[in-house]
Design a protein around this motif. Structure first.
Motif, PDB file in Angstrom:
ATOM      1  N   ARG A 494       0.850  -1.185   0.000  1.00  0.00           N
ATOM      2  CA  ARG A 494       0.000   0.000   0.000  1.00  0.00           C
ATOM      3  C   ARG A 494       0.886   1.236   0.000  1.00  0.00           C
ATOM      4  O   ARG A 494       1.792   1.364   0.821  1.00  0.00           O
ATOM      5  N   SER A 495       0.614   2.149  -0.922  1.00  0.00           N
ATOM      6  CA  SER A 495       1.437   3.339  -1.072  1.00  0.00           C
ATOM      7  C   SER A 495       0.710   4.575  -0.560  1.00  0.00           C
ATOM      8  O   SER A 495      -0.476   4.768  -0.829  1.00  0.00           O
ATOM      9  N   ALA A 496       1.431   5.398   0.172  1.00  0.00           N
ATOM     10  CA  ALA A 496       0.916   6.683   0.650  1.00  0.00           C
ATOM     11  C   ALA A 496       2.092   7.448   1.242  1.00  0.00           C
ATOM     12  O   ALA A 496       3.211   6.927   1.331  1.00  0.00           O
ATOM     13  N   VAL A 497       1.856   8.680   1.630  1.00  0.00           N
ATOM     14  CA  VAL A 497       2.841   9.424   2.405  1.00  0.00           C
ATOM     15  C   VAL A 497       2.514   9.199   3.868  1.00  0.00           C
ATOM     16  O   VAL A 497       1.426   9.533   4.330  1.00  0.00           O
ATOM     17  N   ASP A 498       3.442   8.594   4.575  1.00  0.00           N
ATOM     18  CA  ASP A 498       3.177   8.200   5.960  1.00  0.00           C
ATOM     19  C   ASP A 498       4.242   8.799   6.860  1.00  0.00           C
ATOM     20  O   ASP A 498       5.316   8.241   7.035  1.00  0.00           O
ATOM     21  N   LEU A 499       3.948   9.967   7.416  1.00  0.00           N
ATOM     22  CA  LEU A 499       4.894  10.656   8.285  1.00  0.00           C
ATOM     23  C   LEU A 499       4.386  10.753   9.714  1.00  0.00           C
ATOM     24  O   LEU A 499       4.886  11.521  10.523  1.00  0.00           O
ATOM     25  N   SER A 500       3.376   9.954  10.050  1.00  0.00           N
ATOM     26  CA  SER A 500       2.746  10.058  11.361  1.00  0.00           C
ATOM     27  C   SER A 500       3.211   8.942  12.292  1.00  0.00           C
ATOM     28  O   SER A 500       3.761   7.928  11.863  1.00  0.00           O
TER      29      SER A 500
END
Length: 776
Positions: A494-500
């Motif tokens: 799964r692709s996303a921007v994950d900075l959390s």
């Protein structure tokens, strides 16, 4: 009336740009100058309903503004509303003392990153087409959508050379090879920037420099590179895009190199970028990278010190908001900590861009017409074609293409089969905001397969999620597979921007991001229990076709050993499902080739093809040094044969060129395309060199039985490397030119002798081989 009245030189459209810049600069106060180097993002300008907060805007924009940050994308606005609000902001700026508009910028890695935009394949998939011209068509379409909403600046493309597959942002790159990265980047810039400064969108080359070689494959981590590798591998794509395409913007990288953060490195951002590469555009900061000089690197003690360090290094505009520039720069000048001439130099660059892009003279767009530019029939056709061309067939035991006339039933299984957002890369709007419910018009693989299922039955089971430990869906998936003639398993990351920060145990999270920015991994296998699902499906003895829908090059050794076929679909965009079905059922013959080597395991890294001999040949105890699938590899439903490689001369002057020709024949029974790859090897160099390096390629399409002669014009400077004094030099000696189906499948070679050594002047370097294709 603001000071920009008709008699002001900067308001005179007929006046030369430099005169207009100097006139405007001379009228500015210190605060107005500093404001031109700042930015403001949508969150500070819009209310909860997405409407412009006029009072906030007038306060924030009182002295002017350099950039408007992602008004449409971050604001979640439709094209019509994005254009309307951008117009309103430009009108607010028009009412300031000098009336200078701002530069609206957006993200567009695989398409404008905002609602209703056309989404194309992620960069790693576009690189698999090996077609810079196709990418230029894609970015020309992206340009038309972005211009419709008033955008004149884009934060793409990514020129990082990906050498560590653990890095989540690998999917954003054009792969592992600097030549291929450079060629694809030049295609991207060409389409986005168009034919002239006033006609196109400013492309931003990022992340300068070496961001694909971070420590441990971790985003923003330190980089340890020797000067030679930094220049020959990581700087090369930037220099090529600047010198050949006139790229208008560059973005710094987050990391440090040998302890020196890129954001505060005058050597990199001024001496190398401007002095050596010839860049004369605008340098913008990666989001918050100026803040990170204090917060992450710890090399400054205050926002003001960070701002001064970044500006003096060569960063012209702070993004996405004005945290360390603005009033901090004003105070620094007044306190004698920053020369006003340094400020003026950056302001000139920003103002020059505003005049050249036409923002000052015509800052608004037709909001009512904005939506007409989005999702046109031509754009949909193009994203379908791009997705088809990006598919890479990795294995085929004659199971593909599927014969619909003999199929009674098909089992479609897997977490990547029926979710539109799962087809998109981390900088596509639907994937970028995983916490939002974003509607997509994507055609999923299940959609496309069901749409063509006239003579056969389709049964669908998810089986499992992309991550998490639940196997509750295994029984239903196995039952569907048992009853089918073939099982099509759609798996991946799964692709996303994950900075959390995560408040759920990652091993139990069913929707964990494992590819994309901030999603760096220590395992290249399929995440979650997807591998267990494949093994369960294989146990049914129904033929298994594995389709990897992922930006991550996974170590799919089990699938290579056991599946009937393996197709790498990457993240193919909104028409990815159509493209996958077209390949599976034979409507399109796959011709994509890998832009990156696929490892057998994470412990095998690095596996890029152009390692030096002592790295490429050394083996670990339980595995050799060869990748599972090599760079440049890709199968077809037909076969291609190469004749002998011939040169027009077997010697080469250091300022000359040589023509290398090979005949390519489609020996199969159907039309297809192939990527002809030309590599060079230094036979007895005076330093350890890569075992071979790509110096040319051409994708050719041939009907069954047809042949073409492909000729590469190779300039001697393409063989140059840095000598012991770090001068780029063509070195005398023997070389071997090689033609291959991949870096590991060289079929024909020819020897070449360079007659003398010569230092390459900056004006005398050729970056790409010219190619011609003649029918036989």
């Amino acid at each position: 009336m603001h000071e920009g009245s008709a008699d002001a030189v900067y308001s005179d459209e007929a006046a030369p740009t430099e005169r207009r810049v100097e006139d405007l600069l001379s009228r500015m106060t210190l605060a107005e100058k500093a404001a031109q180097l700042g930015s403001v993002n949508a969150d500070l300008l819009l209310d909860e309903d997405g409407e412009l907060d006029r009072e906030a805007a007038e306060e924030l924009l009182a002295d002017g503004m350099g950039h408007l940050t992602r008004i449409g994308g971050e604001g979640g606005l439709s094209p019509t509303e994005a254009a309307r609000v951008t117009n309103e902001l430009q009108e607010v700026l028009g009412e300031t003392r000098l009336g200078v508009p701002a530069i609206p910028h957006e993200e567009c890695l695989s398409g404008y990153m905002g609602p209703e935009a056309t989404t194309f394949p992620q960069s790693i998939g576009m690189a698999s087409t090996w077609s810079p011209d196709l990418l230029a068509e894609v970015t020309a379409t992206i340009r038309s959508e972005m211009q419709a909403i008033g955008t004149v600046h884009a934060l793409s493309p990514v020129l990082d050379v990906a050498r560590d597959l653990r890095w989540g942002r690998t999917e954003e790159t054009f792969g592992e090879d600097p030549y291929l990265v450079a060629a694809m980047a030049c295609g991207y810039v060409s389409g986005l920037q168009g034919d002239g400064l006033a006609d196109g969108i400013s492309a931003t080359l990022k992340h300068f420099v070496g961001h694909g070689a971070t420590e441990g494959g971790k985003n923003r981590a330190s980089v340890h590179l020797g000067e030679r590798e930094l220049r020959e591998t990581h700087l090369f794509p930037y220099e090529a895009a600047i010198r050949t395409q006139g790229a208008e913007s560059v973005m710094n990288a987050y990391h440090d190199i040998d302890g020196l953060p890129c954001a505060s490195s005058e050597r990199l951002l001024t001496d190398v970028l401007r002095g050596e590469c010839g860049f004369d555009g605008t340098v913008v900061s990666d989001y918050y990278s100026v803040d990170f000089l204090r917060e992450e690197h710890g090399v400054t003690d205050s926002d003001r010190e960070s701002g001064v360090a970044a500006l003096e290094a060569g960063i012209d505009v702070e993004l996405p908001a004005t945290d360390c520039y603005g009033e901090h720069l004003v105070t620094a000048v007044e306190a004698g900590e920053l020369a006003e001439s340094t400020l003026d130099t950056a302001v000139r660059r920003v103002l020059r861009t505003k005049f050249e892009k036409g923002v000052v003279d015509d800052p608004t767009v037709d909001a009512e017409a904005a939506a007409d530019a989005f999702h046109t029939d031509a754009a949909t056709d193009l994203t379908t074609r791009a997705a088809r061309e990006s598919m890479v067939l990795l294995k085929n035991d004659d199971r593909l293409p599927l014969d619909e006339s003999t199929l009674g039933s098909v089992a479609v299984v897997g977490p990547k089969a029926d979710d539109g957002a799962e087809l998109m890369g981390d900088y596509a709007y639907a994937a970028h905001y995983p916490e939002k419910e974003v509607a997509t018009t994507a055609t999923t693989p299940l959609d496309a397969i069901e749409a063509r299922a006239e003579g056969f039955e389709v049964t669908y089971e998810t089986g499992c999620t992309t991550t998490g430990s639940s196997t509750d869906g295994f029984d239903a998936a196995a039952e569907a597979a048992t009853a089918a003639d073939v099982t099509l398993a759609f798996v991946g990351a799964r692709s996303a921007v994950d900075l959390s920060e995560h408040d759920v145990d990652p091993s139990e999270n069913p929707h964990l991001t494992t590819s994309g920015e901030g999603a760096d991994v220590t395992d290249l296998g399929l995440p979650g229990v997807q591998q267990d699902l494949l093994e369960r499906l294989h146990g049914t003895e129904t033929p298994l076709v594995v389709v990897v829908v992922s930006g991550k090059p996974h170590a799919v050794t089990w699938a290579d050993d056991h599946a009937a076929a393996v197709l790498q679909a990457w993240l193919p965009g909104e028409e990815g499902g159509t493209a996958i079905a077209d390949v599976l059922f034979g409507d399109h013959n796959p011709g994509g080739h890998l832009p990156i080597s696929v490892a057998r395991s994470v412990g095998q890294l690095p596996v890029y093809y152009s390692r030096r001999p002592n790295s490429a040949t050394k083996e670990h105890v339980y595995t050799d040094s060869t990748p599972l699938y090599p760079f440049g590899y890709g199968l077809s439903y037909t076969e291609f044969e190469y004749g002998d490689l011939t040169l027009d001369d077997d010697s080469l002057d250091p300022a000359g060129s040589v023509s290398a020709t090979v005949e390519v024949t489609n020996t199969g029974d159907r039309a297809g395309s192939d990527v002809v790859q030309l590599y060079a090897r230094a036979e007895s160099p005076d330093q350890a060199r890569p075992v071979q390096e790509l110096v040319g390629f051409e994708r050719v399409s041939l009907d069954a039985g047809d042949s073409v002669a492909v000729t590469f014009e190779v300039d001697a400077t393409q063989l140059a490397y840095h000598d012991r004094e770090m001068n780029l030099t063509v070195h005398e000696g023997p070389y071997e030119l090689r033609i291959g189906h991949s870096a590991a499948d060289v079929t024909t070679t020819a020897s070449l002798a360079v007659t003398d050594s010569k230092v390459v002047p900056r004006t005398g370097r050729t970056y790409f081989a010219g190619t011609t294709v003649d029918s036989s």
